[in-house]
Design a protein around this motif. Sequence first.
Motif, PDB file in Angstrom:
ATOM      1  N   ASP A  38       0.820  -1.217   0.000  1.00  0.00           N
ATOM      2  CA  ASP A  38       0.000   0.000   0.000  1.00  0.00           C
ATOM      3  C   ASP A  38       0.852   1.263   0.000  1.00  0.00           C
ATOM      4  OD1 ASP A  38      -2.325  -1.496   0.021  1.00  0.00           O
ATOM      5  OD2 ASP A  38      -2.480  -1.493   2.217  1.00  0.00           O
ATOM      6  N   GLU A  39       2.037   1.187   0.588  1.00  0.00           N
ATOM      7  CA  GLU A  39       2.861   2.384   0.712  1.00  0.00           C
ATOM      8  C   GLU A  39       4.312   2.095   0.297  1.00  0.00           C
ATOM      9  OE1 GLU A  39       2.491   4.147   4.554  1.00  0.00           O
ATOM     10  OE2 GLU A  39       0.295   4.016   4.586  1.00  0.00           O
ATOM     11  N   PHE A  98       8.124   2.724  -0.861  1.00  0.00           N
ATOM     12  CA  PHE A  98       9.039   3.805  -0.483  1.00  0.00           C
ATOM     13  C   PHE A  98      10.463   3.436  -0.863  1.00  0.00           C
ATOM     14  CE2 PHE A  98       8.896   0.932   3.111  1.00  0.00           C
ATOM     15  CZ  PHE A  98      10.218   0.835   3.517  1.00  0.00           C
ATOM     16  N   LYS A 127       3.424  -2.073   4.165  1.00  0.00           N
ATOM     17  CA  LYS A 127       2.085  -2.659   4.273  1.00  0.00           C
ATOM     18  C   LYS A 127       1.746  -3.574   3.100  1.00  0.00           C
ATOM     19  CE  LYS A 127       0.388   1.285   6.950  1.00  0.00           C
ATOM     20  NZ  LYS A 127      -0.594   2.408   7.041  1.00  0.00           N
TER      21      LYS A 127
END
Length: 541
Positions: A285-286, A288, A337
């Motif tokens: 979901d995130e 990075f 996530k």
Amino acid sequence: MSSASPAGPDPSDPAGWDPESVVSPEPRPRDGWWSALAGVVATAAGLAVAELVAAFVDPSSSPVVAVGGAVVDGVPGWLKDLAVSWFGTADKAVLLATMGVVSLAGAALAGVLERRRPPWGAVLLGAVGVVAAVVAAGRPGANIAWALPSLLGVVAAIALLSALLRRVETWFAEDERPRADRRYAIDRRRFLQWTGVTAAGAVVVLGVSRVVSAGGRAVTAAREAIRLPRPATTAPAVPAGADLGVEGAAPYVTPNPEFYRIDTALVVPQVDPDDWSLTVTGLVDEPFTITWDDLLALPLEEHHVTLACVSNEVGGDLIGNALWLGYPVRELLARAKPQGGADMVLSRSTDGFTAGTPLEVLQEADRDCLVAVGMNGEPLPTEHGFPARLVVPGLYGYVSATKWVTELKVTRFADEQGYWTPRGWSALGPIKLSSRIDVPRPGDDLPAGAVTLAGVAWAQHTGIERVEVRVDDGDWVAADLADTVGPDTWRQWRLDWDATPGDHLVAVRATDADGNLQVEAEAPPAPDGATGWHTIELTIT
């Protein structure tokens, strides 16, 4: 009308025959060897030019590195396993030596062909150069510029071959002239001078390429300047009893220079930490990206972990234990996530290598999986993954221990495969319970009486509960076990034996903390790790 006088004295006239005046036929020199030499020297000079260009483009764009890497990538699993079993950590040196011999033979053939059947020698060199250019441009992380070293190198090789063979042709054309006009010595000297100058030039150009390719030295300097931060979580101290002090037995902690190295990188990647980053992406979901400074700013942890290569034979030495410093992978994954349905993390190296690791393993709270930056109290050595690599207890390296790691992609086993899986190796690689006899070694001069048997046993992330030794057909006898930091490392064992004269067969087996006995049946490393009891033959005098 009288016939024309003979060109020379008539041997039938004793008065007019002078033996010294007869021109003896000289053997025609064999130009094949000299043409072959021209091919070898010209090709070597072309390779030197290619190395120089590669130093400006990218060291991995070198035709030797690119083609060698393609060979490594293309070999089936069984051949890779055979090479490691024969040559161990010298497998890459053997590959380079083999490529050198093949190149030498091909260069000699090109020289002879160009002399006898022009332009086929040049065609041969050109074809090899084009293939090398295509291979280089297709390597992981490559671009079209990676073709330049091979193309410019082969152009230089063809031009130099043509120039050298013109000298050979001039030299041997003298064979058709009258003796008084022949200039063998002069033309031979010119050819040798050209050859020598070309060879010397190749050496100079190669040396310049090494000077220009300063990336390795810059990375070394950057590594030496690093001061790793103090860990937020320190590893337990190694117990005094972890090393039994038996000469010849593997130490509890493997020194960095002695730690095994098995990977697919023909040339060790040189990654500047200032240019390094790690991306966590895929089914998350995130997603990075973190930099080197970001990673060092995180609360790092120390853990002792034993790593093993799946190619390790029973009794082999492709295994080692070290103190690693890094950041838990599970924390990085938690930040990203992962989405439902994901079951694998595909880690990627800067050189294109990938490993597929079960997501659940990397998320386990009691398994110390790290993005490691330190090894035995210092920054990772370049050959062991500097600036960062993965360390995963309990899994063979081919599915977990990605060096020079730059990406963690959360995905599914059904959608992605690691580097070795399509080459015949198992997608899952749990390390198998095993043990090894380190001392004595077969061939040691052993007198009857007290003999110390010793070695190591491992069952990463489970731990060793018992090690037993058997001599000939006798009973299994429990060995003394050394202390250990925890279940993620190997354990030393020792047994004192009252040896009697004669030939003996010594075997060892281990039992893990869950009560599992080491498998007796022998199996090769492929496709998921070797099994069997390690045995040695000893002669007691």
